[in-house]
Design an enzyme around this catalytic site. Structure first.
Site, PDB file in Angstrom:
ATOM      1  N   HIS A  86       1.057  -1.672  -0.190  1.00 28.05           N
ATOM      2  CA  HIS A  86      -0.088  -0.037   0.045  1.00 28.05           C
ATOM      3  C   HIS A  86       0.810   1.591  -0.006  1.00 28.05           C
ATOM      4  CE1 HIS A  86      -3.906  -1.563   0.766  1.00 28.05           C
ATOM      5  NE2 HIS A  86      -3.455  -2.996   1.281  1.00 28.05           N
ATOM      6  N   GLU A 159       3.873  -0.496   3.638  1.00 27.59           N
ATOM      7  CA  GLU A 159       3.357   0.905   2.999  1.00 27.59           C
ATOM      8  C   GLU A 159       4.228   1.454   2.769  1.00 27.59           C
ATOM      9  OE1 GLU A 159       0.737   1.843   3.760  1.00 27.59           O
ATOM     10  OE2 GLU A 159      -0.748   0.530   5.033  1.00 27.59           O
TER      11      GLU A 159
END
Length: 248
Positions: A86, A159
């Site tokens: 992400h 992330e």
């Protein structure tokens, strides 16, 4: 990650010989087409519906979950890694979220891959990496699969900042570019070589020389593999391949 794994780099060739990667490039292309970066066309945050995905409302998520369940049930194939990739809109650097468990030995093993990645990628932050079981994250892929897969599996969310990173020695935040995002992807792939202790299969002179040239973007010095993954290679079944699943 994909471009590196299909390249002719010596590390990529060794990884393809020893690890099976199942890659899902994107779960919400319909939403991205409309400018969303998190939600699908119907407005669903797909990384909150892993527990009960609907084949009608979340078709891509439902299909990926079924694929993972089938792979996990194959007796000769172990699904060891799940990495959900992400972008992060507020924090800097690359970092990971992982799960916590009652078994302390399992907790320690979960920290191995992020530590190795930190050695390979100067823009990856170990201090920002956290392991949690927050209720609000119960529907995420790494939380759900952390409970579904066996205790030798590793489930993470990777992330990466939308905008910048802080590297050692830098005077301030360094903006991410397409090239630096690509470097992090290559370093993620390269970390599997360390994790599975496959470094001895690389022709050291040729591989290191190619890496240090900068042409492949593999930044950071090689530290070797000072961490165990809980299994020796002798314990592996000869016909066993390892799956690593990535999706966004």
């Amino acid at each position: 990650v994909v471009d590196f794994l299909v390249s002719q780099h010596p590390v990529a060739r060794v990884l393809r010989d020893h690890v099976v990667f199942k890659i899902v490039p994107m779960l919400n292309p319909d939403g991205v087409y409309l400018g969303n970066y998190r939600c699908s066309l119907m407005g669903f945050d797909l990384n909150r519906h892993w527990q009960e995905p609907s084949p009608w409302a979340h078709p891509t998520l439902h299909a990926v979950k079924q694929l993972i369940v089938r792979m996990n049930q194959e007796p000769k194939v172990g699904l060891e890694f799940y990495i959900d990739v992400h972008a992060h809109s507020t924090m800097m650097n690359g970092f990971m979220y992982g799960n916590v468990f009652e078994d302390e030995e399992r907790v320690q093993r979960q920290a191995v891959f992020p530590r190795l990645l930190c050695q390979n990628a100067p823009d990856f932050s170990l201090s920002s990496t956290s392991f949690n079981r927050d209720v609000v994250k119960a529907g995420t892929g790494r939380r759900f699969l952390g409970g579904l897969l066996d205790d030798m599996s590793y489930c993470y969310t990777l992330e990466v900042s939308f905008y910048s990173y802080l590297a050692a020695g830098s005077a301030g935040p360094v903006p991410y570019t397409e090239d630096s995002y690509m470097k992090l992807g290559r370093n993620v792939a390269r970390t599997f070589l360390d994790f599975y202790k496959l470094n001895h299969l690389i022709d050291g002179t040729k591989a290191v020389g190619h890496m240090s040239s900068g042409s492949d973007g593999l930044s950071g010095s090689r530290q070797g593999n000072g961490y165990g993954n809980g299994r020796s290679q002798e314990e592996e079944k000869p016909d066993r391949k390892v799956h690593s699943v990535r999706d966004t």
